[in-house]
Scaffold this motif. Structure first.
Motif, short mmCIF file in Angstrom:
data_model
loop_
_atom_site.label_atom_id
_atom_site.label_comp_id
_atom_site.label_asym_id
_atom_site.label_seq_id
_atom_site.Cartn_x
_atom_site.Cartn_y
_atom_site.Cartn_z
N MET A 10 0.85 -1.20 0.00
CA MET A 10 0.00 0.00 0.00
C MET A 10 0.88 1.25 0.00
N PRO A 11 0.46 2.33 -0.61
CA PRO A 11 1.29 3.52 -0.66
C PRO A 11 1.44 4.14 0.71
N GLU A 12 2.55 4.85 0.91
CA GLU A 12 2.77 5.54 2.17
C GLU A 12 1.88 6.78 2.24
N PRO A 13 1.50 7.22 3.44
CA PRO A 13 0.70 8.42 3.58
C PRO A 13 1.41 9.62 2.97
N ALA A 14 0.62 10.51 2.40
CA ALA A 14 1.20 11.69 1.79
C ALA A 14 1.91 12.54 2.85
N THR A 15 3.04 13.11 2.47
CA THR A 15 3.78 13.97 3.40
C THR A 15 3.01 15.26 3.59
N ARG A 16 2.87 15.66 4.84
CA ARG A 16 2.10 16.86 5.15
C ARG A 16 3.01 18.07 5.17
N PRO A 17 2.65 19.13 4.47
CA PRO A 17 3.46 20.33 4.51
C PRO A 17 3.55 20.86 5.93
N ARG B 167 -9.53 7.24 1.22
CA ARG B 167 -8.57 8.31 0.97
C ARG B 167 -7.27 8.05 1.73
N GLU B 168 -7.39 7.59 2.96
CA GLU B 168 -6.22 7.27 3.77
C GLU B 168 -5.42 6.12 3.16
N GLU B 169 -6.11 5.08 2.71
CA GLU B 169 -5.44 3.92 2.12
C GLU B 169 -4.74 4.28 0.81
N ALA B 170 -5.24 5.34 0.13
CA ALA B 170 -4.59 5.79 -1.10
C ALA B 170 -3.43 6.74 -0.83
N GLU C 285 -3.56 9.69 0.81
CA GLU C 285 -3.95 11.09 0.64
C GLU C 285 -4.20 11.81 1.96
N GLY C 286 -3.81 11.20 3.07
CA GLY C 286 -3.96 11.86 4.36
C GLY C 286 -4.78 11.04 5.32
N PRO C 287 -4.59 11.25 6.63
CA PRO C 287 -5.30 10.48 7.65
C PRO C 287 -6.81 10.69 7.59
N ARG C 288 -7.53 9.65 7.92
CA ARG C 288 -8.99 9.71 7.92
C ARG C 288 -9.52 10.73 8.92
N THR C 289 -8.81 10.91 10.04
CA THR C 289 -9.31 11.82 11.07
C THR C 289 -9.35 13.27 10.59
N HIS C 290 -8.51 13.64 9.61
CA HIS C 290 -8.54 15.01 9.09
C HIS C 290 -9.87 15.27 8.39
N VAL C 291 -10.34 14.31 7.62
CA VAL C 291 -11.62 14.46 6.93
C VAL C 291 -12.76 14.53 7.94
N ALA D 119 -4.50 7.44 14.67
CA ALA D 119 -5.26 8.65 14.41
C ALA D 119 -4.67 9.41 13.23
N GLY D 120 -3.41 9.21 12.96
CA GLY D 120 -2.78 9.94 11.86
C GLY D 120 -2.08 9.07 10.87
N ALA D 121 -2.49 7.81 10.76
CA ALA D 121 -1.83 6.91 9.79
C ALA D 121 -2.86 5.98 9.19
N LYS D 122 -2.48 5.35 8.10
CA LYS D 122 -3.40 4.46 7.42
C LYS D 122 -3.54 3.14 8.19
N PRO D 123 -4.68 2.44 8.06
CA PRO D 123 -4.85 1.18 8.76
C PRO D 123 -4.01 0.10 8.12
N ARG D 124 -3.77 -0.97 8.90
CA ARG D 124 -3.04 -2.10 8.34
C ARG D 124 -3.87 -2.77 7.27
N SER D 125 -3.24 -3.28 6.24
CA SER D 125 -3.96 -3.95 5.16
C SER D 125 -4.36 -5.34 5.60
#
Length: 425
Positions: A1-8, A147-150, A152-158, A419-425
């Protein structure tokens, strides 16, 4: 799975609500705006309902309370029904049906005068929300996980942005209602209905007939497994403990403000403080928690903060302070409650997809609200009974401080997703 997008970093664009909103998919943007519109239309009417029933229609106080209780039951108590219907028939038909019922309910309430007519209109208004809210909330949670699994950022932000949109609507709605109340209550109701007409039209045009990845479940038996799911039931208890403490903004806090200030005028400022905190601090706090806490720890931290807010009032109450000094503990309660809410609410919604059965996310999302609503109903009645006893006035606040602590201890030992990372596959 792709790594979470880097947050500015350093005040980058995505640290702001509008930047986060712009980064969402068109469907998620629609659903976030839906929450904003729902709350504008609803809160344009609700704050003025009790006064209308008591003054314009002449209902007795107990009957006004009954009507308001029936509205809460028909909405919160039936969320599980709306969630199950969403799993079976999809998001679009349930949302559209809920909007139609809300339009009819608001229009009916504006013209209702007989008690039976008012009760029927209020039940219709509540059931409408029991349809569209679980549908929207469960799809937001599912899209946030995708979105998180792709990466594109943690689910909690949405989910935090979803909370901000709802709070903004709850802030703007009463302002619109107050302006229209200069005409009459019917104008307020018709304006609320008008908001939902726009929502209905927008969703009929923009909401997809079939949302990719959302399978419809035909088989029965999901509820039986749900009530045996200890981890999910523990989450319901924790969320219910938070909501019970939050409900004291309308039950215990007015009593304390009246005692300290001699009137309820400061309530408006305290409510404004809560709304302003959510709108301005929800996303930064969620990002901070996402870097440091998993979902369970975020929930525990929020519940401990809420407990501390209740304990502040309990500790100060024996002193019997009045005036500004008497209002400071209540302001501390509002501050800590709101901070705890900002940790608990997004984490709880983000945790549900990890606990729900495949294809049953709507059912579990609705059940979270229904179960916690039952806890609030039972707890509020108990708190009210404690107020009527000769026990020291700090006792209800001590009970409220103890409940979040107990609920935090019952939570599952770990969560599948940070809270800030994607779930395990």
């Amino acid at each position: 799975m792709p790594e979470p997008a880097t947050r500015p970093r350093g005040g980058a664009r995505l640290s702001r609500p509008l930047g986060t909103f712009a980064s969402l998919s068109p469907l998620l943007r629609l659903l976030v705006l839906t929450q904003l519109a729902f709350n504008i239309g609803f809160f344009a009417v609700l704050p003025f309902l009790a006064e209308h029933l008591g003054t314009a229609i002449g209902m007795a106080g107990w009957l006004v309370g009954l009507v308001l209780g029936l509205r809460t039951f028909s909405q919160q108590g039936l969320f599980v029904v709306g969630g199950a219907l969403t799993d079976r028939y999809g998001v679009r038909p349930v949302v559209l049906a809920g909007c139609v019922l809300r339009i009819a309910g608001f229009g009916w309430l504006g013209y209702a005068r007989a008690t039976w007519s008012v009760v029927a209109a209020v039940l219709l208004i509540g059931f409408a929300a029991a349809l569209f809210s679980p549908a929207v909330e469960s799809e937001v949670a599912r899209q946030a996980v995708c979105r998180e699994e792709a990466g594109e950022g943690p689910r909690t932000h949405v989910l935090a942005l979803f909370t901000v949109a709802g709070q903004a609507g709850a802030f703007v709605g009463p302002l619109i209602g107050a302006l229209l109340l200069a005409v009459d209550f019917r104008a307020v109701c018709l304006a609320g209905a008008g908001v939902f007409v726009l929502v209905l039209a927008g969703h009929a045009r923009l909401l997809p007939q079939h949302i990719p990845g959302r399978a419809r479940v035909r088989a029965r038996g999901g509820l039986r497994r749900l009530v045996r799911h200890r981890g999910f039931l523990a989450l319901c208890c924790a969320y219910g403990a938070y909501l019970l403490a939050y409900n004291q903004l309308y039950q215990l806090m007015p009593v304390e403000v009246e005692r300290a200030a001699g009137s309820q005028a400061p309530l408006a400022w305290l409510f404004a403080l809560s709304s302003l905190l959510v709108v301005t601090a929800q996303l930064p706090l969620t990002r901070w928690a996402g870097d440091r806490l998993d979902l369970r720890r975020s929930m525990v931290a929020g519940l401990l903060t809420i407990s501390a807010g209740c304990a502040v009032v309990a500790a100060a109450r024996p002193a019997g302070w009045t005036g500004t000094a008497g209002l400071l503990p209540v302001a501390g309660y509002v501050l800590l409650l709101t901070l705890g809410q900002m940790l608990v609410a997004p984490a709880a919604r983000a945790w549900v997809p990890d606990l729900a059965e495949d294809g049953r996310l709507g059912l579990y999302t609705g059940a979270l609200s229904s179960a916690s609503g039952l806890i609030v109903l039972t707890g509020s009645a108990t708190i009210g009974a404690l107020l009527d006893t000769t026990l020291p006035p700090a006792v209800p606040w001590l009970v409220l401080a103890a409940l979040p602590l107990t609920a935090a201890a019952l939570l599952p030992c770990s969560s599948r997703a940070r809270a800030g990372a994607k779930p395990r596959s």
